[in-house]
Scaffold this motif. Structure first.
Motif, mmCIF file in Angstrom:
data_model
loop_
_atom_site.group_PDB
_atom_site.id
_atom_site.type_symbol
_atom_site.label_atom_id
_atom_site.label_comp_id
_atom_site.label_asym_id
_atom_site.label_seq_id
_atom_site.Cartn_x
_atom_site.Cartn_y
_atom_site.Cartn_z
ATOM 1 N N ARG A 19 0.844 -1.183 0.000
ATOM 2 C CA ARG A 19 0.000 0.000 0.000
ATOM 3 C C ARG A 19 0.881 1.235 0.000
ATOM 4 O O ARG A 19 1.648 1.454 0.940
ATOM 5 N N TYR A 57 -8.853 3.911 -13.554
ATOM 6 C CA TYR A 57 -7.749 2.970 -13.489
ATOM 7 C C TYR A 57 -7.242 2.630 -14.874
ATOM 8 O O TYR A 57 -8.024 2.535 -15.825
ATOM 9 N N LYS A 62 -6.816 -2.090 -12.928
ATOM 10 C CA LYS A 62 -8.205 -1.965 -12.488
ATOM 11 C C LYS A 62 -8.701 -3.134 -11.648
ATOM 12 O O LYS A 62 -9.569 -2.953 -10.793
ATOM 13 N N THR A 66 -6.347 -0.427 -5.952
ATOM 14 C CA THR A 66 -7.436 0.411 -5.478
ATOM 15 C C THR A 66 -6.881 1.747 -5.014
ATOM 16 O O THR A 66 -6.002 1.788 -4.146
ATOM 17 N N SER A 68 -7.634 5.384 -3.191
ATOM 18 C CA SER A 68 -8.550 5.988 -2.245
ATOM 19 C C SER A 68 -7.914 7.239 -1.668
ATOM 20 O O SER A 68 -6.717 7.478 -1.841
ATOM 21 N N GLN A 79 -3.611 0.932 -2.956
ATOM 22 C CA GLN A 79 -3.505 -0.443 -2.503
ATOM 23 C C GLN A 79 -3.239 -1.322 -3.708
ATOM 24 O O GLN A 79 -4.022 -1.329 -4.660
#
Length: 127
Positions: A19, A57, A62, A66, A68, A79
């Motif tokens: 991450r 993405y 995709k 992720t 955020s 992530q």
């Protein structure tokens, strides 16, 4: 303007996860993640609108990555799961003052629309 500072890169085996974080101070700009491998062009990975409700993405990301953001903490995350050796690159976060959800998130992939860039964090995925 505040600096963008990435962190969270490292060395992982294929199939692992990382991450990435981008400290963006008080920025409410559209934020993107890009990556660049040695000898290759900068490549769009993911982007997120100011509200966090519009996401974009790259096809390569995709289903595995992720994006955020936590506006209260002024941080954007990427992530990355199911990492592959071809994900190896320096990853950069970037901020755009000109992009917005009103344009449609299709344009979030345009690196030329981003105004500020972080220093990059290395992600290495071994076989």
């Amino acid at each position: 303007q505040a600096q963008l500072v990435e962190s969270g890169g490292g060395l992982v085996q294929a199939g692992g996860s990382l991450r990435l974080s981008c400290a963006a101070s008080g920025s409410r700009d559209v934020m993107g993640w890009f990556r660049q491998a040695p000898g290759k062009e900068r490549e769009f990975v993911a982007a997120i609108s100011r509200s966090g409700r519009n996401l974009r993405y790259a096809d390569s990301a995709k289903d595995r990555f992720t994006i955020s953001r936590d506006n209260a903490n002024n941080t954007v995350y990427l992530q990355m799961d199911s990492l592959k050796p071809e994900d190896t690159a320096v990853y950069y976060c970037a901020a755009s003052v000109s992009l917005s959800a009103a344009t449609g998130s299709f344009y979030f992939s345009n690196s030329g629309r981003y105004d500020r860039w972080g220093q990059g964090t290395q992600v290495t995925v071994s076989s």
